[in-house]
Motif scaffolding. Structure first.
Motif: not given
Length: 712
Positions: A588-598, A618-622
């Motif tokens: 969810x943390x990663x998706x929140x960032x991703x969706x804001x920058x799509x 974060x390319x080197x984390x889950x």
């Protein structure tokens, strides 16, 4: 050499006793590497006396150790348990030079050793024996032997107790006995040569005992501890320990270790090779809880005798290897269409177990890949335990090696072949069976599979996605919907779980929830119902899927056998809930960032969501990029023609709402951006690779190509 000014930890010992209880805690000992397990290294301190150096005692990771079975090492004894188990500790001192003295002890007496490793007291004893013959002994005149005080004088070696004169005399007697044994052995070798010349029954090796023994099936040896028996079997592996030579032999009923001893670390029966058929006479013993034969005589069979044994083994193997039939989980008709191929694959696995061939399972480091691999593991391990007497056989004969990439490329194949050849040449192991599940079915894996084929290693590929035609001739057995024109929503686990039940029907009930775990969306109702009937509701299945996905990412190259088994089969709920909660938080943390920058755009009537994965993940984390793009695509889907693109430095992921050929996309994009060297890196993952300097051109070319490929 004496104990003056020497602390006990300044000395390294040779152990000459025969009981773990004779060891002294805190001392450093010479040892010989016996073998590896998941939890540490077994080290022989003397024939029949083996300790465990647990991985927690190492100053490095277990897999980074460069020790090989047979290597001489120095370890410290931490303690000996009441049951005889020996706990060892790591020694930062690796050679005798790093110690100030070298001693030996046998549980009663202790004595110093010369620099060449011989017994100082034994040398002195020999000198006195010569003097008793009336001749004057000059020890210094013999090369390599240091002068010692007269044995009647006070010995200068005292390790906790005084060395008695009669002990020195006993050493001298023992030395004479060793010399006499050597003479007798030389004579025995001459006798053996004569026997070999006179053998009329086609056997080679040691002479058979005069008194015939009735052949005992290996499966009966557990009930015959202490008996003298005869076994006729095939040699499946040979390993040399610091003490005896261990021959692992197989008959039509099972496998057992046979120990043969000449002298410490010396190969017994050096002409016996893996694959030979032998007649072995010995006594059934239990060593460290394992059944073992103590060999009295061993002969290699040839001619009609060997043929008879091989025929018996072959008949039993064929009867036991082929499953009676396939009963797909949940009655899946699509799986049933692939029934013959699955039965062939199941027979290959069962045959490998019966032939004592290692099994290597390769699968992607994804939730579906891990669950599929675990299904085969759950089915196969009980068969290995049943076939082999050794308790650690399941670690030796079954390995899962997850793949970071979705294809079986040359890097993975080179790793497998290197290990395979090392095991063959160093330990006389048979070549393994390679079972590839959810990978290996596309043309990108052809080179890797070809490398296995060069060495004659058997390869079986089971994949729920359609295989490329080029793979048909590259493997021994291929199971793919393409072969039966099956067009269904199959996950790899849905296919492999039915394969696992054919391998071992006894575990069928333990596998019923696994297919549902492998689907991220659109789970077939039959598998939802099957999981529910097995006690796994939809929420529980989702937690399992998420927990496995998280653990598949971390240490992705490790099988994590025990952890995965706990999650899928043993957990009462707390472990799965704990891990799945981490999955959701991180995603969810990663998706929140991703969706804001799509960035959204349209091309050819198709809506695109494009994410710069270099900048906004974060390319080197889950989570891994592929899993993130999957979830991002699911959340953007709105029923209209839609595609999601994640682009990084030199790789790109594509997800589409309609079926699109990623290879055709790569071909079209390469025509538009010829300098980018665009190529498919994973058809199943929709992954392309390109030259980083052409990134902008690649993004534009791929978007245009996907739009052109979309169904009208």
């Amino acid at each position: 050499m004496n104990w003056d000014n020497l602390h006990e930890e300044d000395v390294v010992f040779d152990f000459r006793g025969n009981s773990p209880q004779e060891l002294v805690s805190g001392r450093f000992y010479h040892g010989t590497v016996d073998g590896y397990a998941e939890f540490g290294v077994f080290v022989d301190l003397a024939p029949g006396v083996t300790g465990l150096l647990h991985r927690s005692e190492l100053d490095r990771r277990l897999e980074s150790l460069e020790w090989e079975p047979g290597d001489d090492v120095i370890v410290q004894v931490k303690g000996v348990r009441d049951n005889g188990n020996i706990d060892l500790a790591w020694s930062i001192r690796k050679t005798e030079r790093e110690f100030r003295g070298v001693f030996a002890h046998d549980g009663e007496n202790e004595w110093a050793l010369d620099e060449d490793g011989t017994d100082e007291e034994a040398s002195a004893g020999d000198g006195d024996a010569d003097a008793d013959d009336g001749s004057e002994s000059d020890v210094d005149s013999e090369p390599g032997v240091d002068a010692e005080p007269d044995v009647d004088s006070e010995p200068d070696v005292d390790v906790g107790s005084e060395l008695e004169a009669d002990a020195v005399e006993a050493d001298a007697v023992e030395a004479d006995a060793v010399e006499a044994d050597a003479v007798e052995a030389d004579a025995g070798e001459s006798d053996e040569e004569e026997i070999d010349e006179q053998d009329a029954d086609g056997t080679t090796g040691d002479a058979e005992p005069v008194k015939d023994r009735e052949r005992a099936p290996i499966e009966t040896l557990t009930d015959r501890v202490g008996d003298a028996v005869r076994v006729e079997a095939e040699v499946v592996s040979v390993r040399q320990t610091g003490g005896p030579t261990i021959f692992e032999v197989r008959d039509e009923t099972g496998v057992v270790d046979a120990a043969a001893f000449v002298e410490a670390g010396v190969r017994a029966y050096p002409d016996v090779e893996v694959g030979d058929v032998v007649r072995l006479d010995g006594d059934v013993e239990r060593r460290r809880g394992e059944i073992q034969l103590e060999t009295d005589a061993l002969a290699v069979l040839a001619g009609d005798e060997a043929t008879t044994v091989r025929h018996r083994l072959a008949e039993a193997l064929t009867a036991k290897a082929r499953p009676e039939g396939l009963q797909p989980l949940a009655g899946d008709e699509a799986v049933a269409e692939l029934g013959e191929g699955l039965l062939d694959a199941a027979e290959a696995v069962r045959r490998a177990v019966l032939e004592s061939r290692p099994i290597v399972v390769r699968h992607p480091a994804t939730a579906d890949g891990y669950v599929a691999g675990a299904a085969v593991e759950r089915a196969t391990l009980p068969l290995i335990r049943e076939e082999h007497a050794k308790s650690d056989a399941e670690y030796h004969y079954f390995t899962r090696r997850p793949l970071d990439e979705p294809i079986y490329e040359m890097d993975a194949a080179t790793n497998d072949v290197t290990r395979m050849l090392q095991d063959r040449d160093r330990h006389d192991e048979k070549l393994p069976l390679f079972l590839l599940v959810g990978t290996g079915s596309t043309v990108e894996s052809e080179d890797g599979l070809g490398l296995l084929s060069v060495y004659g290693a058997e390869a079986v590929v089971v994949d729920a996605a359609a295989a490329d035609p080029e793979i048909r001739d590259a493997v021994d057995t291929l199971v793919s919907p393409e072969l039966a024109a099956v067009d269904e929503n199959l996950s790899t686990t849905a296919l492999v779980a039915s394969l696992a039940s054919a391998i071992n029907d006894d575990v069928r009930s333990e596998l019923e929830h696994l297919p549902a775990v492998s689907y991220w969306e659109d789970t077939p109702d039959r598998y939802v119902d099957l999981a529910h009937d097995a006690g796994y509701d939809v929420e529980r299945v989702a937690e399992l899927r998420e927990a496995i996905a998280l653990e598949a990412y971390y240490q992705s190259y490790e099988d994590k056998r025990e952890l995965v088994a706990d999650l899928l089969f043993e957990d009462g709920g707390d472990l799965v809930a704990h891990v799945s909660e981490q999955f959701r938080e991180k995603l969810e943390t990663e998706l929140e960032t991703a969706m804001a920058n799509v960035v959204t755009e349209a091309a050819g009537g198709v809506e695109f969501a494009v994410l710069d994965t270099d900048k906004y993940t974060h390319r080197f984390d889950f989570p891994p990029t592929s899993l993130l793009i999957d979830d991002l695509h699911r959340r953007h889907a709105n029923g209209e023609p839609f595609a999601t693109v994640g682009i990084g430095t030199d790789e790109l992921y594509v997800r589409t709402s309609e079926a699109v050929s990623i290879r055709d996309v790569a071909t079209r994009a390469a025509e538009t951006a010829p300098a980018a060297d665009i190529d498919t890196a994973g058809v199943r993952e929709g992954k392309l690779e390109f030259l980083s300097g052409e990134r902008e051109a690649v993004e534009n070319a791929v978007v245009a190509a996907v739009a052109d490929e979309f169904p009208v």
